[in-house]
Design a protein around this motif. Structure first.
Motif, PDB file in Angstrom:
ATOM      1  N   ASP A  11      -0.423 -22.292 -35.417  1.00 18.14           N
ATOM      2  CA  ASP A  11      -0.858 -21.368 -34.372  1.00 18.14           C
ATOM      3  C   ASP A  11       0.377 -20.984 -33.565  1.00 18.14           C
ATOM      4  N   ASP A  12       0.514 -19.719 -33.240  1.00 26.70           N
ATOM      5  CA  ASP A  12       1.686 -19.276 -32.491  1.00 26.70           C
ATOM      6  C   ASP A  12       1.584 -19.571 -31.001  1.00 26.70           C
ATOM      7  N   CYS A  13       0.470 -20.101 -30.534  1.00 25.18           N
ATOM      8  CA  CYS A  13       0.275 -20.422 -29.123  1.00 25.18           C
ATOM      9  C   CYS A  13       0.640 -21.892 -28.863  1.00 25.18           C
ATOM     10  N   CYS A  56      -5.253 -28.027 -43.751  1.00 24.51           N
ATOM     11  CA  CYS A  56      -4.419 -27.088 -43.008  1.00 24.51           C
ATOM     12  C   CYS A  56      -5.347 -26.224 -42.166  1.00 24.51           C
ATOM     13  N   ILE A  57      -5.091 -26.192 -40.864  1.00 22.32           N
ATOM     14  CA  ILE A  57      -5.856 -25.338 -39.959  1.00 22.32           C
ATOM     15  C   ILE A  57      -4.956 -24.178 -39.554  1.00 22.32           C
ATOM     16  N   LEU A  58      -5.415 -22.958 -39.850  1.00 22.70           N
ATOM     17  CA  LEU A  58      -4.622 -21.746 -39.619  1.00 22.70           C
ATOM     18  C   LEU A  58      -5.263 -20.830 -38.589  1.00 22.70           C
ATOM     19  N   ASP A  59      -4.468 -20.370 -37.657  1.00 26.53           N
ATOM     20  CA  ASP A  59      -4.900 -19.307 -36.752  1.00 26.53           C
ATOM     21  C   ASP A  59      -4.980 -18.014 -37.563  1.00 26.53           C
ATOM     22  N   GLY A  85      -9.855 -21.879 -41.206  1.00 33.19           N
ATOM     23  CA  GLY A  85      -9.427 -20.876 -40.255  1.00 33.19           C
ATOM     24  C   GLY A  85      -9.826 -21.252 -38.840  1.00 33.19           C
ATOM     25  N   TYR A  86      -9.096 -20.694 -37.872  1.00 38.46           N
ATOM     26  CA  TYR A  86      -9.274 -21.002 -36.460  1.00 38.46           C
ATOM     27  C   TYR A  86      -8.974 -19.722 -35.703  1.00 38.46           C
ATOM     28  N   THR A  87      -9.970 -19.146 -35.021  1.00 40.58           N
ATOM     29  CA  THR A  87      -9.732 -17.838 -34.416  1.00 40.58           C
ATOM     30  C   THR A  87     -10.590 -17.580 -33.189  1.00 40.58           C
ATOM     31  N   ALA A  88     -10.107 -16.684 -32.360  1.00 39.47           N
ATOM     32  CA  ALA A  88     -10.885 -16.178 -31.232  1.00 39.47           C
ATOM     33  C   ALA A  88     -11.533 -14.845 -31.604  1.00 39.47           C
ATOM     34  N   SER A  89     -11.241 -14.343 -32.786  1.00 37.83           N
ATOM     35  CA  SER A  89     -11.762 -13.056 -33.226  1.00 37.83           C
ATOM     36  C   SER A  89     -13.239 -13.156 -33.609  1.00 37.83           C
ATOM     37  N   GLY A  90     -13.970 -12.115 -33.269  1.00 39.34           N
ATOM     38  CA  GLY A  90     -15.362 -12.021 -33.681  1.00 39.34           C
ATOM     39  C   GLY A  90     -15.546 -10.975 -34.767  1.00 39.34           C
ATOM     40  N   ASP A  91     -14.442 -10.472 -35.308  1.00 40.42           N
ATOM     41  CA  ASP A  91     -14.481  -9.424 -36.327  1.00 40.42           C
ATOM     42  C   ASP A  91     -14.959 -10.015 -37.653  1.00 40.42           C
ATOM     43  N   GLU A  92     -16.198  -9.723 -38.009  1.00 43.84           N
ATOM     44  CA  GLU A  92     -16.806 -10.292 -39.219  1.00 43.84           C
ATOM     45  C   GLU A  92     -16.046  -9.920 -40.492  1.00 43.84           C
TER      46      GLU A  92
END
Length: 137
Positions: A11-13, A56-59, A85-92
């Motif tokens: 994650d880049d954060c 592996c957990i990826l943003d 995957g790990y995201t704040a996106s809601g883009d299906e």
């Protein structure tokens, strides 16, 4: 005591990396080998490494090489690594693309502890997405 699951987090954060390090340390069921800022850095480290992590957990959104491209690359070059995957996106559409490129499941960034619990269950052969399953951790 069962051996710890070998895990890498990408994650880049810096905040997300620090939070994940803290959670993993407290849980004592994962061994966090390293964190990376993007997929390109991860691939370089995997190529140069004497070991491969199990998890592996990826943003999803990262500079240089995002989660979808990284999941695709890992699936092709390191098929024994389970990618989440790990995201704040809601883009299906993005989420489905992530799955098509090798991610086992995509988690929201809203509850990282729950994500780690579910990954633990999945690695032990339990369906973490069954609403009747509870985590023994």
């Amino acid at each position: 005591m069962e051996p710890k699951l070998k895990l890498v987090f990408v994650d880049d954060c810096v905040f997300q990396q620090a939070m994940m390090k803290m959670l993993i340390k407290r849980m004592e069921i994962f061994d966090l080998y390293f964190t990376c800022n993007d997929g390109a850095e991860l691939i370089d480290r995997l190529v140069d490494s004497d070991f491969l992590p199990e998890i592996c957990i990826l943003d999803l959104h990262m500079p240089h090489m995002g989660g979808i491209a990284t999941a695709h690359e890992i699936s092709a070059r390191f098929p024994d690594i389970n990618v989440f995957g790990y995201t704040a996106s809601g883009d299906e559409e993005e989420i489905e693309d992530f799955k098509r490129n090798g991610a086992v499941h995509i988690f929201s960034k809203t509850n990282p502890r729950s994500m780690l619990d579910q990954i633990y269950l999945w690695t032990n052969g339990t369906d973490p997405f069954d609403e009747n399953t509870s985590c023994p951790i």
